[in-house]
Design a protein around this motif. Structure first.
Motif, PDB file in Angstrom:
ATOM      1  N   ARG A   1      12.654   1.583 -13.842  1.00 37.54           N
ATOM      2  CA  ARG A   1      13.284   1.954 -15.177  1.00 37.54           C
ATOM      3  C   ARG A   1      12.795   3.611 -15.417  1.00 37.54           C
ATOM      4  NH1 ARG A   1      10.330  -2.088 -16.978  1.00 37.54           N
ATOM      5  NH2 ARG A   1       9.315  -0.553 -18.776  1.00 37.54           N
ATOM      6  N   ARG A   2      13.936   4.485 -15.822  1.00 33.75           N
ATOM      7  CA  ARG A   2      13.814   5.816 -15.914  1.00 33.75           C
ATOM      8  C   ARG A   2      13.701   5.912 -17.353  1.00 33.75           C
ATOM      9  NH1 ARG A   2      14.153   8.577 -11.775  1.00 33.75           N
ATOM     10  NH2 ARG A   2      14.311  10.304 -12.988  1.00 33.75           N
ATOM     11  N   LYS A   3      13.144   7.383 -17.988  1.00 28.00           N
ATOM     12  CA  LYS A   3      12.709   7.343 -19.165  1.00 28.00           C
ATOM     13  C   LYS A   3      13.966   7.532 -20.175  1.00 28.00           C
ATOM     14  CE  LYS A   3       9.328  10.265 -19.748  1.00 28.00           C
ATOM     15  NZ  LYS A   3       8.529  11.499 -19.961  1.00 28.00           N
ATOM     16  N   ASP A   4      15.237   7.979 -19.388  1.00 27.43           N
ATOM     17  CA  ASP A   4      16.290   8.127 -20.135  1.00 27.43           C
ATOM     18  C   ASP A   4      17.082   6.877 -20.507  1.00 27.43           C
ATOM     19  OD1 ASP A   4      17.471   7.509 -17.812  1.00 27.43           O
ATOM     20  OD2 ASP A   4      18.383   9.514 -17.385  1.00 27.43           O
TER      21      ASP A   4
ATOM     22  N   PHE B   1       1.028  -1.215   0.105  1.00 29.19           N
ATOM     23  CA  PHE B   1      -0.039   0.005  -0.086  1.00 29.19           C
ATOM     24  C   PHE B   1       0.803   1.152  -0.046  1.00 29.19           C
ATOM     25  CE2 PHE B   1       0.013  -2.235   4.111  1.00 29.19           C
ATOM     26  CZ  PHE B   1       0.320  -1.084   5.083  1.00 29.19           C
ATOM     27  N   SER B   2       0.599   2.225  -0.750  1.00 27.38           N
ATOM     28  CA  SER B   2       1.213   3.315  -1.071  1.00 27.38           C
ATOM     29  C   SER B   2       0.232   4.386  -1.656  1.00 27.38           C
ATOM     30  CB  SER B   2       2.374   3.328  -1.944  1.00 27.38           C
ATOM     31  OG  SER B   2       2.112   2.760  -3.139  1.00 27.38           O
ATOM     32  N   SER B   3       0.850   5.788  -1.791  1.00 27.91           N
ATOM     33  CA  SER B   3       0.203   6.591  -2.585  1.00 27.91           C
ATOM     34  C   SER B   3       0.724   7.145  -3.911  1.00 27.91           C
ATOM     35  CB  SER B   3      -0.162   7.985  -1.701  1.00 27.91           C
ATOM     36  OG  SER B   3      -0.916   7.599  -0.503  1.00 27.91           O
ATOM     37  N   SER B   4       2.036   6.381  -4.222  1.00 30.23           N
ATOM     38  CA  SER B   4       2.718   6.815  -5.425  1.00 30.23           C
ATOM     39  C   SER B   4       3.749   5.661  -5.426  1.00 30.23           C
ATOM     40  CB  SER B   4       3.258   7.921  -5.548  1.00 30.23           C
ATOM     41  OG  SER B   4       4.157   8.084  -6.498  1.00 30.23           O
ATOM     42  N   GLN B   5       3.766   4.716  -6.635  1.00 29.08           N
ATOM     43  CA  GLN B   5       4.722   3.914  -7.118  1.00 29.08           C
ATOM     44  C   GLN B   5       5.624   4.196  -8.104  1.00 29.08           C
ATOM     45  OE1 GLN B   5       5.270   0.520  -6.043  1.00 29.08           O
ATOM     46  NE2 GLN B   5       3.834   0.262  -4.396  1.00 29.08           N
ATOM     47  N   LEU B   6       5.368   5.412  -8.766  1.00 33.92           N
ATOM     48  CA  LEU B   6       6.352   5.868  -9.767  1.00 33.92           C
ATOM     49  C   LEU B   6       6.513   7.372  -9.497  1.00 33.92           C
ATOM     50  CD1 LEU B   6       4.970   4.313 -13.044  1.00 33.92           C
ATOM     51  CD2 LEU B   6       7.242   3.902 -11.654  1.00 33.92           C
ATOM     52  N   GLU B   7       7.861   7.914  -9.741  1.00 35.55           N
ATOM     53  CA  GLU B   7       7.837   9.309  -9.545  1.00 35.55           C
ATOM     54  C   GLU B   7       8.398   9.943 -10.983  1.00 35.55           C
ATOM     55  OE1 GLU B   7      11.421   9.933  -6.794  1.00 35.55           O
ATOM     56  OE2 GLU B   7      12.640   9.281  -8.273  1.00 35.55           O
ATOM     57  N   ALA B   8       8.304  11.232 -10.894  1.00 37.51           N
ATOM     58  CA  ALA B   8       8.686  11.789 -12.404  1.00 37.51           C
ATOM     59  C   ALA B   8      10.117  11.165 -12.727  1.00 37.51           C
ATOM     60  CB  ALA B   8       8.663  13.427 -12.174  1.00 37.51           C
ATOM     61  N   GLY B   9       9.923  10.899 -14.183  1.00 40.79           N
ATOM     62  CA  GLY B   9      11.020  10.241 -14.876  1.00 40.79           C
ATOM     63  C   GLY B   9      11.170   9.011 -14.832  1.00 40.79           C
ATOM     64  N   GLN B  10      10.236   8.140 -14.199  1.00 38.03           N
ATOM     65  CA  GLN B  10      10.368   6.567 -14.440  1.00 38.03           C
ATOM     66  C   GLN B  10       8.971   6.205 -15.308  1.00 38.03           C
ATOM     67  OE1 GLN B  10       9.617   5.573 -10.210  1.00 38.03           O
ATOM     68  NE2 GLN B  10      11.746   5.586  -9.598  1.00 38.03           N
ATOM     69  N   VAL B  11       9.318   5.292 -16.056  1.00 37.65           N
ATOM     70  CA  VAL B  11       8.477   4.849 -17.002  1.00 37.65           C
ATOM     71  C   VAL B  11       7.867   3.423 -16.547  1.00 37.65           C
ATOM     72  CG1 VAL B  11       9.506   6.087 -18.890  1.00 37.65           C
ATOM     73  CG2 VAL B  11      10.253   4.049 -18.433  1.00 37.65           C
ATOM     74  N   GLY B  12       8.441   2.716 -15.912  1.00 37.14           N
ATOM     75  CA  GLY B  12       7.888   1.430 -15.478  1.00 37.14           C
ATOM     76  C   GLY B  12       8.787   0.635 -14.555  1.00 37.14           C
TER      77      GLY B  12
END
Length: 357
Positions: free
Chosen positions: A242-245, A211-222
């Protein structure tokens, strides 16, 4: 007066740091888990899931991989909190390679509920419940009218908590974290009815509750995730953010659950994830790295899928991902265990899609 003002300001800052901008809770270090309550739902958090995967052997020589997952997703609407309940169920017949899966989505209420006091979740006629007397779990699910699962799960190894001080980091942001509870080995018995054929089965399952309120942060894609149950009595859990770059987030982690249930966490710089082969989805063109080798502490294990096409194509959510049953092959070429592999975010920007929701 100054002392009390400083105390008030510090408490206000602390309370603000414990919630997202829209008021959902952020996992905090040092949380004391209380059971069976913490097996249940946590509506103060935005996202929650109860995730069961496993391998089953039939008495007639058949073999199956299964997944039954219940999700709760909260959102704000005109000052009110709405809870949506999503569920996935899937079965792989390893003999034929046939993979059957189904999604469900319901608002909280008559068709979907999750208890806040114990493990008891339901979506339509699919359910996952804990019997507090026997400490066994029970699963009931159908898949597209072709499959009926009735399974009993018995705890073999005690519950483990992944992460540091009860918090599993997914990124640098304070919000990119979860409370991550796992039963790493569950003795599983029951029946699998596939069309007209009913199979008595036994095997092992793995259950995650996050349980969480965000599993991904800005810049992450999966993410890539795997859970290995080794014949030597150990388990391995690994996730790569994995990050977008194209780089790997430093929050990526590998954890070893020893035979005695103790957990060791390894940072992203001391384990390796090597892609050995890919599979391209004929439905959306996504290319998934379904054959991988995981290296750590001078050894390696290869994950070999039982079938290439174990993609859940995201009919309701439009979020396709690959979730598959695998054999674990050791450096000597022997089967050293069984595993499940999850590959998310290969059919588009997962983070962007989730933000749009």
């Amino acid at each position: 007066m100054k002392h009390w003002m400083l105390l008030f300001l510090s408490m206000t800052t602390l309370l603000h740091a414990q919630t997202t901008a829209d008021g959902f809770a952020i996992p905090q270090a040092g949380r004391v888990f209380v059971f069976p309550r913490d097996h249940g739902s946590h509506p103060e958090f935005r996202t929650e899931w109860w995730y069961v995967t496993g391998h089953l052997d039939a008495k007639d020589g058949g073999r199956f991989g299964f997944q039954v997952t219940f999700f709760r997703q909260a959102r704000r609407d005109d000052g009110k909190t709405l809870h949506l309940h999503l569920a996935h169920a899937a079965l792989l017949d390893a003999r034929t390679g046939r993979f059957v899966h189904e999604e469900r989505l319901n608002r909280e209420g008559w068709d979907a509920v999750s208890s806040e006091t114990t493990l008891a979740v339901r979506n339509g006629n699919w359910s996952l419940k804990l019997d507090e007397v026997t400490q066994r779990m029970h699963i009931a699910a159908t898949v597209k009218g072709e499959v009926l699962l009735r399974l009993d799960l018995e705890v073999v190894k005690p519950l483990v908590v992944f992460g540091k001080d009860g918090v599993s980091r997914k990124g640098a942001s304070a919000e990119a974290a979860s409370h991550y509870l796992t039963w790493p080995r569950l003795k599983t018995t029951g029946t699998v009815k596939l069309r007209a054929d009913e199979h008595a089965v036994s095997g092992e399952a793995w259950m995650d509750h996050e349980f969480s309120s965000s599993q991904l942060e800005a810049g992450q894609v999966g993410w890539d995730w795997a859970a290995l149950q080794l014949k030597d009595g150990r388990e391995v859990m690994v996730y790569r953010m994995r990050r977008k770059d194209g780089t790997l987030d430093k929050a990526s982690t590998l954890a070893v659950v020893e035979r005695d249930g103790k957990v060791r966490h390894l940072s992203s710089d001391v384990f390796a994830w090597e892609v050995l082969g890919t599979w391209k989805s004929p439905r959306n063109g996504a290319e998934y790295p379904i054959r991988v080798r995981i290296r750590f502490e001078g050894t390696w294990f290869e994950l070999k899928p039982l079938a290439e096409d174990q993609e859940q194509d995201g009919g309701i959510t439009r979020l396709p991902y690959w979730e598959g049953a695998c054999d674990v092959i050791d450096s000597g070429g022997q089967v050293a265990g069984r595993a499940f592999l999850e590959l998310a975010g290969y059919a588009g920007d997962l983070a962007g899609h989730l933000r749009a929701k």
